[in-house]
Design a protein around this motif. Structure first.
Motif, PDB file in Angstrom:
ATOM      1  N   SER A 124       0.843  -1.192   0.000  1.00 15.34           N
ATOM      2  CA  SER A 124       0.000   0.000   0.000  1.00 15.34           C
ATOM      3  C   SER A 124       0.879   1.244   0.000  1.00 15.34           C
ATOM      4  O   SER A 124       2.108   1.157   0.125  1.00 15.34           O
ATOM      5  N   SER A 125       0.261   2.402  -0.124  1.00 17.36           N
ATOM      6  CA  SER A 125       0.978   3.649   0.121  1.00 17.36           C
ATOM      7  C   SER A 125       1.538   3.603   1.541  1.00 17.36           C
ATOM      8  O   SER A 125       0.943   2.964   2.417  1.00 17.36           O
ATOM      9  N   PRO A 126       2.658   4.267   1.800  1.00 17.12           N
ATOM     10  CA  PRO A 126       3.238   4.206   3.146  1.00 17.12           C
ATOM     11  C   PRO A 126       2.337   4.858   4.197  1.00 17.12           C
ATOM     12  O   PRO A 126       1.862   5.973   3.998  1.00 17.12           O
ATOM     13  N   TYR A 127       2.105   4.138   5.284  1.00 13.49           N
ATOM     14  CA  TYR A 127       1.325   4.694   6.391  1.00 13.49           C
ATOM     15  C   TYR A 127       2.229   5.307   7.454  1.00 13.49           C
ATOM     16  O   TYR A 127       1.763   5.981   8.366  1.00 13.49           O
ATOM     17  N   TYR A 128       3.560   5.078   7.306  1.00 15.18           N
ATOM     18  CA  TYR A 128       4.514   5.664   8.252  1.00 15.18           C
ATOM     19  C   TYR A 128       5.879   5.719   7.580  1.00 15.18           C
ATOM     20  O   TYR A 128       6.249   4.803   6.837  1.00 15.18           O
ATOM     21  N   THR A 129       6.620   6.815   7.807  1.00 16.66           N
ATOM     22  CA  THR A 129       7.965   6.956   7.261  1.00 16.66           C
ATOM     23  C   THR A 129       8.950   7.223   8.385  1.00 16.66           C
ATOM     24  O   THR A 129       8.751   8.120   9.206  1.00 16.66           O
ATOM     25  N   ASP A 130       9.988   6.429   8.421  1.00 19.95           N
ATOM     26  CA  ASP A 130      11.022   6.554   9.438  1.00 19.95           C
ATOM     27  C   ASP A 130      12.381   6.688   8.762  1.00 19.95           C
ATOM     28  O   ASP A 130      12.465   6.714   7.534  1.00 19.95           O
ATOM     29  N   ALA A 131      13.458   6.761   9.552  1.00 21.41           N
ATOM     30  CA  ALA A 131      14.822   6.751   9.016  1.00 21.41           C
ATOM     31  C   ALA A 131      15.661   5.864   9.916  1.00 21.41           C
ATOM     32  O   ALA A 131      15.366   5.710  11.106  1.00 21.41           O
ATOM     33  N   VAL A 132      16.688   5.267   9.355  1.00 18.74           N
ATOM     34  CA  VAL A 132      17.544   4.351  10.111  1.00 18.74           C
ATOM     35  C   VAL A 132      18.517   5.144  10.980  1.00 18.74           C
ATOM     36  O   VAL A 132      18.990   6.216  10.590  1.00 18.74           O
ATOM     37  N   SER A 133      18.798   4.621  12.169  1.00 22.96           N
ATOM     38  CA  SER A 133      19.758   5.255  13.063  1.00 22.96           C
ATOM     39  C   SER A 133      20.480   4.176  13.857  1.00 22.96           C
ATOM     40  O   SER A 133      20.361   2.984  13.559  1.00 22.96           O
ATOM     41  N   GLY A 144      29.799   9.232  15.211  1.00 19.44           N
ATOM     42  CA  GLY A 144      29.595   9.348  13.782  1.00 19.44           C
ATOM     43  C   GLY A 144      30.068   8.106  13.052  1.00 19.44           C
ATOM     44  O   GLY A 144      30.506   7.131  13.671  1.00 19.44           O
ATOM     45  N   TYR A 145      29.990   8.146  11.740  1.00 17.85           N
ATOM     46  CA  TYR A 145      30.343   6.978  10.917  1.00 17.85           C
ATOM     47  C   TYR A 145      31.791   6.527  11.120  1.00 17.85           C
ATOM     48  O   TYR A 145      32.087   5.335  11.165  1.00 17.85           O
ATOM     49  N   ALA A 146      32.716   7.488  11.243  1.00 17.15           N
ATOM     50  CA  ALA A 146      34.135   7.149  11.355  1.00 17.15           C
ATOM     51  C   ALA A 146      34.422   6.304  12.588  1.00 17.15           C
ATOM     52  O   ALA A 146      35.358   5.491  12.589  1.00 17.15           O
ATOM     53  N   ASP A 147      33.616   6.455  13.625  1.00 16.03           N
ATOM     54  CA  ASP A 147      33.833   5.710  14.864  1.00 16.03           C
ATOM     55  C   ASP A 147      33.380   4.256  14.757  1.00 16.03           C
ATOM     56  O   ASP A 147      33.594   3.468  15.683  1.00 16.03           O
ATOM     57  N   GLN A 199      28.693  -7.551  23.052  1.00 14.96           N
ATOM     58  CA  GLN A 199      28.955  -8.382  21.872  1.00 14.96           C
ATOM     59  C   GLN A 199      28.951  -7.543  20.608  1.00 14.96           C
ATOM     60  O   GLN A 199      29.671  -7.824  19.653  1.00 14.96           O
ATOM     61  N   VAL A 200      28.086  -6.518  20.577  1.00 23.11           N
ATOM     62  CA  VAL A 200      28.096  -5.515  19.514  1.00 23.11           C
ATOM     63  C   VAL A 200      28.165  -4.146  20.180  1.00 23.11           C
ATOM     64  O   VAL A 200      27.835  -4.005  21.366  1.00 23.11           O
ATOM     65  N   GLN A 201      28.582  -3.148  19.419  1.00 26.81           N
ATOM     66  CA  GLN A 201      28.712  -1.797  19.981  1.00 26.81           C
ATOM     67  C   GLN A 201      27.639  -0.838  19.465  1.00 26.81           C
ATOM     68  O   GLN A 201      27.576   0.306  19.900  1.00 26.81           O
ATOM     69  N   ALA A 202      26.812  -1.317  18.537  1.00 31.52           N
ATOM     70  CA  ALA A 202      25.724  -0.491  18.016  1.00 31.52           C
ATOM     71  C   ALA A 202      24.591  -1.385  17.533  1.00 31.52           C
ATOM     72  O   ALA A 202      24.821  -2.505  17.078  1.00 31.52           O
ATOM     73  N   PHE A 203      23.387  -0.874  17.663  1.00 30.46           N
ATOM     74  CA  PHE A 203      22.156  -1.568  17.257  1.00 30.46           C
ATOM     75  C   PHE A 203      21.576  -0.711  16.144  1.00 30.46           C
ATOM     76  O   PHE A 203      21.213   0.449  16.359  1.00 30.46           O
ATOM     77  N   CYS A 204      21.473  -1.261  14.941  1.00 30.81           N
ATOM     78  CA  CYS A 204      21.064  -0.483  13.767  1.00 30.81           C
ATOM     79  C   CYS A 204      19.705  -0.920  13.241  1.00 30.81           C
ATOM     80  O   CYS A 204      19.525  -2.080  12.842  1.00 30.81           O
ATOM     81  N   VAL A 205      18.755  -0.011  13.245  1.00 32.51           N
ATOM     82  CA  VAL A 205      17.436  -0.242  12.651  1.00 32.51           C
ATOM     83  C   VAL A 205      16.720   1.105  12.621  1.00 32.51           C
ATOM     84  O   VAL A 205      17.282   2.143  13.016  1.00 32.51           O
ATOM     85  N   ASP A 206      15.494   1.120  12.190  1.00 31.38           N
ATOM     86  CA  ASP A 206      14.711   2.347  12.112  1.00 31.38           C
ATOM     87  C   ASP A 206      14.622   3.015  13.488  1.00 31.38           C
ATOM     88  O   ASP A 206      14.439   2.350  14.509  1.00 31.38           O
ATOM     89  N   GLY A 207      14.719   4.335  13.496  1.00 24.91           N
ATOM     90  CA  GLY A 207      14.743   5.081  14.748  1.00 24.91           C
ATOM     91  C   GLY A 207      13.541   4.854  15.636  1.00 24.91           C
ATOM     92  O   GLY A 207      13.673   4.798  16.867  1.00 24.91           O
ATOM     93  N   SER A 208      12.351   4.725  15.047  1.00 26.44           N
ATOM     94  CA  SER A 208      11.149   4.522  15.852  1.00 26.44           C
ATOM     95  C   SER A 208      11.205   3.197  16.603  1.00 26.44           C
ATOM     96  O   SER A 208      10.694   3.078  17.716  1.00 26.44           O
ATOM     97  N   ILE A 209      11.833   2.197  15.989  1.00 33.33           N
ATOM     98  CA  ILE A 209      11.981   0.906  16.651  1.00 33.33           C
ATOM     99  C   ILE A 209      13.010   1.022  17.775  1.00 33.33           C
ATOM    100  O   ILE A 209      12.816   0.521  18.883  1.00 33.33           O
ATOM    101  N   ILE A 220      20.171   7.258  21.179  1.00 37.50           N
ATOM    102  CA  ILE A 220      20.048   7.149  19.730  1.00 37.50           C
ATOM    103  C   ILE A 220      20.852   8.292  19.116  1.00 37.50           C
ATOM    104  O   ILE A 220      20.683   9.450  19.499  1.00 37.50           O
ATOM    105  N   LEU A 221      21.738   7.977  18.187  1.00 38.47           N
ATOM    106  CA  LEU A 221      22.590   8.996  17.581  1.00 38.47           C
ATOM    107  C   LEU A 221      21.801   9.871  16.612  1.00 38.47           C
ATOM    108  O   LEU A 221      21.354   9.397  15.564  1.00 38.47           O
ATOM    109  N   THR A 222      21.644  11.127  16.952  1.00 35.33           N
ATOM    110  CA  THR A 222      20.965  12.057  16.048  1.00 35.33           C
ATOM    111  C   THR A 222      21.888  12.456  14.902  1.00 35.33           C
ATOM    112  O   THR A 222      21.424  12.961  13.876  1.00 35.33           O
ATOM    113  N   SER A 223      23.196  12.223  15.055  1.00 34.22           N
ATOM    114  CA  SER A 223      24.171  12.564  14.016  1.00 34.22           C
ATOM    115  C   SER A 223      24.230  11.503  12.914  1.00 34.22           C
ATOM    116  O   SER A 223      24.855  11.709  11.875  1.00 34.22           O
ATOM    117  N   VAL A 224      23.605  10.358  13.158  1.00 33.21           N
ATOM    118  CA  VAL A 224      23.599   9.279  12.166  1.00 33.21           C
ATOM    119  C   VAL A 224      22.147   8.919  11.852  1.00 33.21           C
ATOM    120  O   VAL A 224      21.504   8.139  12.552  1.00 33.21           O
TER     121      VAL A 224
END
Length: 274
Positions: A124-133, A144-147, A199-209, A220-224
């Motif tokens: 369907s058309s998107p009912y929600y839009t997020d961004a990965v962080s 940031g990314y370099a780290d 075991q990991v140093q970052a958890f990557c998925v959509d910011g809302s999750i 949550i990194l606002t810079s990424v």
């Protein structure tokens, strides 16, 4: 008096006949695959069980969240009751398989729309839009990314986050690789547990999750922030009638503000505006 009662009875019968005819006519206008769901008396929906605000399953087995509410609203639009929805817990790895086998009718499970996926399922058309962080420990030293070059990042199996992160890092002059930097897990709680255990140093998925996994030790990194993620209702590719019905409802609810109200009711961050 008897004549009056007889007349009232006739009027009631006529009204009932009109209502019945209207209901039957309305049901008959639904696409065949939607009518099949109505006849069954049950809408089967795949949802996440571990995403606060979107869909969480409690200890009693009940589900709550904006995607749960949206599924119930779709059932009501078909003429069913909200309680006529049967929820099945899905993951990024299983949701498409369960659609293809017909075990579920649709998926509302933070399912990101991509051009590739649209060749496999209806969206369907998107009912929600997020961004990965990224969710990291406050003392991680990651800003940031370099780290991330010497770090391990946890992602869920079957998600789009891994490729999006590697691409975004490259665009920022940083090279990350699947082998050196990425570790996959079956679900989000497993990634959070791995983060807590180091075991990991970052958890990557959509910011809302990620917001559902915040605690006093994390941020949550606002810079990424990268790769806007549009969530759509997915249906089996052959179920064109059902897909059209869902699209009509979603577009209407986006237009009249109904979906914004569902988002706000469940405490979810407002949809990301590109």
């Amino acid at each position: 008096m008897m004549k009056k009662l007889h007349g009232m009875g006739a009027l009631l019968l006529s009204a009932l006949a009109i209502l019945t005819f209207t209901a039957v006519s309305s049901a008959a206008t639904l696409p065949d695959d939607v009518q099949a769901i109505v006849k069954r008396g049950e809408l089967r929906v795949g949802v996440k069980s571990d995403v606060p605000g979107f869909s969480m399953q409690d200890l009693s087995g009940n589900y709550a969240g904006m995607e749960v509410d949206l599924a119930k609203k779709l059932a009501e639009a078909m003429g069913l009751k909200a309680d006529d929805v049967t929820f099945t817990a899905v993951t990024a790895k299983t949701r498409g398989q369960l659609l293809d086998t017909g075990d579920i009718d649709m998926v509302l499970a933070t399912f990101t729309i991509t051009e590739e996926r649209k060749n496999i399922w209806n969206f369907s058309s998107p009912y929600y839009t997020d961004a990965v962080s990224l969710l990291v420990k406050k003392n991680s030293g990651i800003s940031g990314y370099a780290d991330l070059v010497s770090k391990r990042i946890g992602v869920a199996e079957g998600s789009t986050s891994k490729d999006a992160l590697i691409k975004a890092a490259k665009e920022n002059g940083v090279t990350l690789t699947d082998t050196n930097n990425i570790q996959t897990f079956p679900d989000y709680p497993s990634i959070k547990a791995a983060l807590d255990a180091g075991q990991v140093q970052a958890f990557c998925v959509d910011g809302s999750i990620l917001s559902g996994y915040l605690d006093p030790s994390t941020e949550i990194l606002t810079s990424v922030r990268f790769a806007p993620q549009e969530y759509g209702v997915a249906t089996k590719l052959s179920n064109k009638g059902l897909a059209g019905f869902v699209e009509e409802q979603i577009k209407g609810w986006l237009s009249d503000g109904s979906i914004d109200k569902i988002i706000a009711k469940n405490g979810v961050t407002p949809s990301f505006k590109k």
